[in-house]
Design an enzyme around this catalytic site. Structure first.
Site, short mmCIF file in Angstrom:
data_model
loop_
_atom_site.label_atom_id
_atom_site.label_comp_id
_atom_site.label_asym_id
_atom_site.label_seq_id
_atom_site.Cartn_x
_atom_site.Cartn_y
_atom_site.Cartn_z
N ASP A 127 57.36 -48.53 78.58
CA ASP A 127 57.78 -49.66 78.25
C ASP A 127 58.75 -49.12 76.71
O ASP A 127 58.05 -48.92 75.87
CB ASP A 127 56.71 -50.58 77.59
N TYR A 151 70.61 -62.79 75.78
CA TYR A 151 71.21 -61.65 76.28
C TYR A 151 72.47 -61.29 75.78
O TYR A 151 72.63 -59.95 75.49
CB TYR A 151 71.38 -61.87 77.98
N LYS A 178 73.40 -57.86 73.70
CA LYS A 178 74.37 -56.79 74.21
C LYS A 178 75.43 -56.53 73.30
O LYS A 178 75.88 -55.37 72.84
CB LYS A 178 75.14 -57.09 75.52
#
Length: 252
Positions: free
Chosen positions: A63, A158, A162
């Site tokens: 992970d 998201y 990014k």
């Protein structure tokens, strides 16, 4: 071409999609590849694809949002192969549907940022010291054009994560460059991975393709080829930059 003969690579998020494509592309050009993922069966499938190219494969489960797990991955990798020559930080993705910023829960925000930005930070933190000690190495991170495009179709958390990947890439490149280590980023547009083929209806695919000057959507192989270029000596004076892979759809 055999641009990676004698080199060893780590590809995170290599269970499927772009990560799997990158692992196979590097192996095809001569690299032994450490294949990382969370799904043991999918990691094993990618490792087998690497071996069909005649290269060695190392399977690593971790992970990447867990500091201790990343440290164990680094220790296992270095014990087997030493510090990698190439790292492709491809782990990430979004599980949150697009919607207003105010509709994102704090839990969703943290998960998206951890999966897409914290994972890259912890990967860089783990692999850069070994590369710097050796005086060579390349890290290629994977962003998205969502980082620079305020499109309501992009999940906000998201996209923000990014954007952080791209800035972190530039900072890491500036700091690691004097040691002979390059850090670059690729930023794909919509890519027809197996998952997107299944989830995006054909009519929507056609609509999205029409938004690109090249009038088609990207493939996993398109992105993998860009990653292989940045990771190779062909890009020996390229560092700290993000290469947009978007069929001519330029994002600023």
């Amino acid at each position: 071409m055999q641009r990676f003969t004698g080199r060893r690579a780590l590809v995170t998020g290599a269970s499927r999609g772009i990560g799997r494509g990158c692992a196979v592309a590097l192996a095809r050009e001569g690299a032994d590849v450490a294949v990382h993922g969370r799904d043991a069966a999918a990691v094993s499938a990618t490792a087998e694809l690497v071996r069909t190219q005649g290269r060695q494969a190392l399977q690593l489960l971790a992970d990447l949002t867990d500091e201790d797990a990343v440290d164990r991955l680094r220790a296992d990798l270095e014990a087997a192969w030493g510090a990698p020559d190439v790292v492709v930080a491809c782990a990430g993705g979004s599980s949150v549907r697009p919607g207003p910023v105010q509709d994102i829960t704090p839990e969703q925000w943290r998960r998206e940022v951890d999966d897409n930005l914290t994972s890259v930070f912890l990967t860089l933190r783990a692999v850069l010291p070994g590369m710097e000690r050796r005086g060579s190495g390349v890290v290629v991170t994977v962003s998205s054009t969502a980082a620079r495009l305020p499109d309501p179709r992009s999940p906000a958390a998201y996209a923000a994560a990014k954007a952080g990947v791209e800035h972190l890439t530039a900072l890491a490149a500036a700091q690691a460059g004097p040691s002979g280590v390059r850090v670059c980023c690729v930023s794909p547009e919509t890519v027809m991975s197996e998952r997107n083929q299944q989830q995006i209806p054909p009519d929507v695919q056609e609509q999205l393709a029409a938004e690109h000057p090249l009038r088609r959507l990207g493939t996993v192989e398109d992105v993998a080829a860009a990653v292989a270029y940045l990771a190779s000596d062909d890009a020996g004076w390229v560092s700290g930059t993000t290469l947009t892979v978007a069929g001519g759809a330029v994002r600023v």
